[in-house]
Design a protein around this motif. Structure first.
Motif, PDB file in Angstrom:
ATOM      1  N   GLU A   1      34.968  73.299  25.205  1.00 35.25           N
ATOM      2  CA  GLU A   1      35.910  72.498  24.434  1.00 35.25           C
ATOM      3  C   GLU A   1      35.920  71.035  24.858  1.00 35.25           C
ATOM      4  N   ARG A   2      35.277  70.729  25.962  1.00 33.62           N
ATOM      5  CA  ARG A   2      35.221  69.359  26.466  1.00 33.62           C
ATOM      6  C   ARG A   2      33.878  68.695  26.159  1.00 33.62           C
ATOM      7  N   GLY A   3      33.130  69.293  25.226  1.00 32.15           N
ATOM      8  CA  GLY A   3      31.860  68.693  24.824  1.00 32.15           C
ATOM      9  C   GLY A   3      30.646  69.516  25.179  1.00 32.15           C
ATOM     10  N   LEU A   4      30.763  70.856  25.098  1.00 29.53           N
ATOM     11  CA  LEU A   4      29.651  71.778  25.377  1.00 29.53           C
ATOM     12  C   LEU A   4      29.121  71.592  26.803  1.00 29.53           C
ATOM     13  N   LEU A   5      30.017  71.300  27.731  1.00 23.93           N
ATOM     14  CA  LEU A   5      29.573  70.912  29.072  1.00 23.93           C
ATOM     15  C   LEU A   5      28.894  72.048  29.825  1.00 23.93           C
ATOM     16  N   GLY A   6      29.369  73.282  29.643  1.00 24.95           N
ATOM     17  CA  GLY A   6      28.777  74.401  30.357  1.00 24.95           C
ATOM     18  C   GLY A   6      27.354  74.684  29.927  1.00 24.95           C
ATOM     19  N   SER A   7      27.122  74.741  28.632  1.00 25.87           N
ATOM     20  CA  SER A   7      25.762  75.007  28.152  1.00 25.87           C
ATOM     21  C   SER A   7      24.847  73.829  28.423  1.00 25.87           C
ATOM     22  N   LYS A   8      25.371  72.604  28.340  1.00 22.25           N
ATOM     23  CA  LYS A   8      24.559  71.435  28.688  1.00 22.25           C
ATOM     24  C   LYS A   8      24.157  71.488  30.167  1.00 22.25           C
ATOM     25  N   ALA A   9      25.107  71.860  31.019  1.00 28.80           N
ATOM     26  CA  ALA A   9      24.816  71.944  32.455  1.00 28.80           C
ATOM     27  C   ALA A   9      23.784  73.026  32.741  1.00 28.80           C
ATOM     28  N   TYR A  10      23.917  74.171  32.068  1.00 31.59           N
ATOM     29  CA  TYR A  10      22.958  75.250  32.295  1.00 31.59           C
ATOM     30  C   TYR A  10      21.546  74.804  31.929  1.00 31.59           C
ATOM     31  N   VAL A  11      21.391  74.215  30.761  1.00 31.38           N
ATOM     32  CA  VAL A  11      20.064  73.772  30.314  1.00 31.38           C
ATOM     33  C   VAL A  11      19.500  72.717  31.262  1.00 31.38           C
ATOM     34  N   ALA A  12      20.355  71.796  31.693  1.00 35.16           N
ATOM     35  CA  ALA A  12      19.894  70.732  32.593  1.00 35.16           C
ATOM     36  C   ALA A  12      19.521  71.261  33.970  1.00 35.16           C
ATOM     37  N   ASN A  13      20.229  72.281  34.435  1.00 36.12           N
ATOM     38  CA  ASN A  13      20.037  72.780  35.800  1.00 36.12           C
ATOM     39  C   ASN A  13      18.985  73.871  35.925  1.00 36.12           C
ATOM     40  N   HIS A  14      18.457  74.359  34.793  1.00 34.03           N
ATOM     41  CA  HIS A  14      17.478  75.448  34.841  1.00 34.03           C
ATOM     42  C   HIS A  14      16.232  75.117  34.001  1.00 34.03           C
ATOM     43  N   PRO A  15      15.636  73.946  34.184  1.00 34.83           N
ATOM     44  CA  PRO A  15      14.499  73.571  33.327  1.00 34.83           C
ATOM     45  C   PRO A  15      13.312  74.506  33.453  1.00 34.83           C
ATOM     46  N   GLU A  16      13.120  75.049  34.655  1.00 36.21           N
ATOM     47  CA  GLU A  16      11.952  75.912  34.877  1.00 36.21           C
ATOM     48  C   GLU A  16      12.095  77.262  34.189  1.00 36.21           C
ATOM     49  N   GLU A  17      13.305  77.619  33.798  1.00 40.75           N
ATOM     50  CA  GLU A  17      13.528  78.920  33.178  1.00 40.75           C
ATOM     51  C   GLU A  17      13.471  78.874  31.648  1.00 40.75           C
TER      52      GLU A  17
ATOM     53  N   PHE B   1      20.898  74.598  23.721  1.00 36.24           N
ATOM     54  CA  PHE B   1      19.687  75.417  23.793  1.00 36.24           C
ATOM     55  C   PHE B   1      18.704  75.015  22.704  1.00 36.24           C
ATOM     56  N   ALA B   2      19.206  74.823  21.486  1.00 32.53           N
ATOM     57  CA  ALA B   2      18.323  74.388  20.407  1.00 32.53           C
ATOM     58  C   ALA B   2      17.728  73.021  20.708  1.00 32.53           C
ATOM     59  N   ASP B   3      18.535  72.154  21.308  1.00 33.87           N
ATOM     60  CA  ASP B   3      18.048  70.817  21.637  1.00 33.87           C
ATOM     61  C   ASP B   3      16.956  70.873  22.701  1.00 33.87           C
ATOM     62  N   ALA B   4      16.941  71.943  23.481  1.00 38.12           N
ATOM     63  CA  ALA B   4      15.895  72.140  24.492  1.00 38.12           C
ATOM     64  C   ALA B   4      14.681  72.871  23.923  1.00 38.12           C
ATOM     65  N   GLY B   5      14.655  73.090  22.596  1.00 39.00           N
ATOM     66  CA  GLY B   5      13.505  73.712  21.949  1.00 39.00           C
ATOM     67  C   GLY B   5      13.585  75.213  21.814  1.00 39.00           C
ATOM     68  N   ILE B   6      14.757  75.779  22.080  1.00 37.65           N
ATOM     69  CA  ILE B   6      14.931  77.233  22.007  1.00 37.65           C
ATOM     70  C   ILE B   6      15.613  77.598  20.698  1.00 37.65           C
ATOM     71  N   PRO B   7      15.005  78.439  19.875  1.00 35.87           N
ATOM     72  CA  PRO B   7      15.670  78.835  18.626  1.00 35.87           C
ATOM     73  C   PRO B   7      17.012  79.493  18.927  1.00 35.87           C
ATOM     74  N   ALA B   8      18.012  79.148  18.136  1.00 35.19           N
ATOM     75  CA  ALA B   8      19.365  79.602  18.432  1.00 35.19           C
ATOM     76  C   ALA B   8      20.086  79.992  17.149  1.00 35.19           C
ATOM     77  N   VAL B   9      20.967  80.977  17.266  1.00 37.07           N
ATOM     78  CA  VAL B   9      21.807  81.371  16.143  1.00 37.07           C
ATOM     79  C   VAL B   9      23.219  81.603  16.652  1.00 37.07           C
ATOM     80  N   SER B  10      24.194  81.059  15.939  1.00 39.33           N
ATOM     81  CA  SER B  10      25.602  81.286  16.249  1.00 39.33           C
ATOM     82  C   SER B  10      26.211  82.191  15.196  1.00 39.33           C
TER      83      SER B  10
END
Length: 407
Positions: free
Chosen positions: A252-268, A327-336
């Protein structure tokens, strides 16, 4: 997961859970404990977030104090200037912001804030709530760091009834006084791994935080319970692709959790074949939707699959305002997936987001359908969804993430 269990999960978490607070941590630990009950060990992964503690916040207009809440992270100070209601956003209207405290409609997004700065505004006012509701609730909002880029002017949020009164009385002069302590705090993602036969995996996401006034039942304990139910199911059955379940903090504060996950796990990221996100399911009213930030073929596949299952829904291509987007911005297909209730039957980000808007049978049905879809993908010999984001979706992501202004 049956109705009784789902109902209990809702009741246990019917409290405000703002990102970065002790209440968010309490819910994170609750989710870890629930995973332990079906024999799985989840972990809490913290990440830094901007926090603030408001010490003083006042808005005075023409000598009268208006009830308000100061914007977190909008700095401290006192500013007095002419009041201006920015009803339109054309060049002429914006030029009138010079040297004024400006009231706007809606949220303070990136481009709106940049327009205010460019045109010389010295402070801002937003409003929320509803003129037709009896309450005078005011949401606690923040000036997000990506919006301000370090360029801060003081802001406050007020109730819609007071905003209307200010315009109606032709308000002349306003004064904002704001004192706050800004600091780095901690929010958390909760992560559970369910290994498959191969290293590649599907990521299930839902955010578990709420806004300042809300119990966050519909938005989004419903989605959090949904992926918990799916985790419990996939912990019992074999699957070709692994499944990683992420309850995201501070969405709710700007997708911070998913942004942090993508940023912190590039190798995965190269091992993630698909992201399935749940945000607001199980409401009494509203159509069930699937929004895919992926190739258009996935929309058709979901529609066909729903028809096969006898499940009414609408599938479309787009960018959904939730944790699927990073996730989509990192190139991963995503569906909500969501059950999109009309605003006059289930509202969000306010004190009316309670169990009163939910239907337990819809919760069970929505979870069953999404779980069936994920099981089909997880047991595919090869995930059929192309791991690429189409150009039209890249453009939409650029607009949503404020890299490009919408035309």
């Amino acid at each position: 997961m049956d109705v009784e269990r789902i109902n209990q999960l809702f009741q246990d978490n019917a409290y405000v859970r703002m990102g970065g607070t002790d209440e968010e941590l309490k819910c994170a630990q609750y989710l870890v404990d629930q995973c332990a009950k079906f024999g799985c060990k989840a972990r809490i992964e913290p990440f830094p977030v901007d926090m603030a503690a408001i010490r003083e916040a006042t808005l005075t207009v023409d000598g009268k104090e208006i009830c308000c809440k100061g914007y977190f992270n909008s700095g401290s100070g006192t500013v007095e200037a002419p009041f201006y209601y920015l009803a339109n956003t054309d060049a002429y209207s914006l030029s009138n912001c010079q040297g004024k405290i400006v009231m706007i409609d809606g949220y303070m997004g990136y481009w709106r804030y940049q327009d205010l700065l460019k045109n010389g505004a010295v402070g801002f006012i937003t409003y929320d709530g509803n003129a037709n509701y009896v309450d005078r609730d005011i949401d606690q909002r923040e000036l997000r760091s990506y919006v301000s880029n370090g360029n801060k002017i003081p802001g406050v949020n007020i109730n819609a009834k007071d905003a209307i009164a200010l315009v109606n009385q032709d308000a002349k002069m306003a004064r904002i006084h704001l004192v706050q302590d800004e600091y780095k705090g901690e929010s958390r993602n909760v992560i559970l791994d369910l290994p498959g036969e191969i290293d590649d995996y599907i990521v299930l996401t839902a955010h578990y935080d709420s806004t300042s006034l809300s119990q966050g039942v519909y938005d989004n304990m419903s989605g959090s319970i949904g992926i918990l139910a799916m985790a419990e199911y996939f912990a019992r059955v074999s699957h070709h692709y692994g499944i990683r379940v992420i309850w995201c903090g501070s969405e709710e504060r700007g997708l911070l959790g998913s942004k942090a996950y993508v940023a912190n796990h590039p190798e995965e990221l190269e091992h993630i074949v698909l992201n399935v996100n749940l945000d607001m399911i199980g409401s009494i009213m509203g159509q069930f939707i699937a929004v895919s930030t992926a190739e258009e073929a996935l929309c058709s596949y979901i529609s066909y699959f729903a028809s096969e299952k006898g499940f009414g829904m609408k599938s479309s291509q787009g960018v959904y305002s939730s944790d699927s987007t990073p996730f989509a911005d990192a190139g991963i297909p995503a569906v909500s997936f969501a059950r999109d209730a009309p605003g006059n039957t289930a509202t969000i980000h306010n004190s009316y987001d309670t169990m009163a808007v939910m239907n337990m049978e819809h919760m069970v049905g929505d979870i069953d359908f999404i779980c069936s879809f994920v099981e089909r993908m997880a047991n595919a010999k090869r995930c059929p969804v192309k791991k690429e984001i189409p150009e039209n979706m890249k453009e939409k992501l650029d607009e949503y993430l404020a890299r490009k202004r919408a035309k």
